[in-house]
Design an enzyme around this catalytic site. Structure first.
Site, short mmCIF file in Angstrom:
data_model
loop_
_atom_site.label_atom_id
_atom_site.label_comp_id
_atom_site.label_asym_id
_atom_site.label_seq_id
_atom_site.Cartn_x
_atom_site.Cartn_y
_atom_site.Cartn_z
N TYR A 245 -2.56 -0.51 10.18
CA TYR A 245 -2.62 -0.96 8.78
C TYR A 245 -1.34 -0.57 8.04
CZ TYR A 245 -4.05 -1.07 3.85
OH TYR A 245 -4.12 -1.30 2.50
N SER B 21 0.85 -1.19 0.00
CA SER B 21 0.00 0.00 0.00
C SER B 21 0.88 1.24 0.00
CB SER B 21 -0.91 0.02 1.24
OG SER B 21 -1.56 1.28 1.37
#
Length: 282
Positions: free
Chosen positions: A186, A173
């Site tokens: 995350y 990500s």
């Protein structure tokens, strides 16, 4: 893509209620036989990027095993799209936070489809917090069990079954590259698996197994309205330099590139970051 209006739905999210509907079926994509005769296991393959990758691989000639949590309707639709391309599709329901499930998922893929030529570790979860002090141990463990342990367990179970020229692709990500003030657990979990890519690329270099990472920016998938507050969903992706989130169909070709030895035989340990114009250092 029109930036989405405010909306929210229960976790883990489904495609049906999303407004606007994501473009995730690779409808205009034309395969060239880049994965002809190959088999792929894709975790989190039921919707969003995972669905688009599953269909793209099928259009390139691969049979696909789709791992998913509980979104049965989305998974069945993805399987239908794969089968329309004349390819086999195995649906494997379960939670990658369970080590035994990761092993069973790999074993079933090998039993039903043969060896694993392409492994895509895509399944992930996220949950924002306004204050770092509010990040509970329960949430931290859940995030890491899905996003980190699940990737380790799946890749470890698959290792003895990987073809000699296999391609492993981990979904990272942009948040793993530059952090995120509200998606703290995350972002750090994604940084961890992106480092795993660098490590395993070195580990498997002499075996001819390539290990790479796709690290997208904002993408319009069911995870967004299922994990963010309504106000955060409204206009989602507008912060990207292109002024919008990506569609899953726009990200899937990155996975095809890494999956195909014809296209990326000299690539391993690489991070490809389709971020809509956000320049990354390095």
């Amino acid at each position: 893509m029109t930036n989405p209006p405010a909306q929210q739905q229960p976790y883990p999210g489904e495609t049906g209620p999303m407004d606007p509907q994501p473009r995730d079926e690779m409808a205009s994509y034309v395969g060239r036989g880049l994965l002809e005769g190959k088999t792929a296991l894709i975790t989190g393959g039921d919707s969003g990027i995972g669905r688009a990758v599953s269909v793209a691989f099928a259009k390139e000639g691969a049979d696909v095993a789709v791992g998913y949590l509980s979104e049965d309707a989305d998974a069945e639709h993805t399987a239908d799209l794969v089968r329309r391309e004349g390819r086999r599709c195995e649906l494997i329901r379960g939670d990658v936070a369970d080590e035994a499930h990761c092993t069973a998922m790999v074993e079933r893929t090998v039993r039903e489809l043969g060896t694993i030529d392409v492994l895509v570790a895509h399944a992930a979860t996220q949950a924002p917090v306004d204050d770092f002090a509010e990040l509970t141990t329960e949430q931290l463990r859940r995030t890491y069990e899905v996003n980190v342990f699940g990737v380790f367990w799946t890749l470890r179970a698959a290792a003895p079954h990987l073809a000699s020229d296999a391609s492993v692709i981990v979904t990272g990500s942009v948040n793993g590259l530059r952090g995120n003030k509200s998606l703290i657990d995350y972002a750090t979990s994604k940084a961890a698996v992106m480092n795993l890519v660098h490590s395993l690329a070195q580990h498997y270099m002499d075996d001819g197994i390539r290990v790479n990472c796709v690290a997208p920016g904002p993408v319009w998938t069911p995870l967004i309205p299922a994990t963010l507050e309504k106000d955060s969903v409204e206009g989602f992706g507008g912060q990207a330099p292109m002024g919008r989130a990506a569609q899953p169909d726009e990200i899937a070709p990155s996975y095809v590139f890494f999956a195909s030895n014809k296209l990326s035989s000299y690539y391993t340990g690489e991070v490809l970051a389709p971020t809509g114009g956000e320049i990354q250092a390095g």
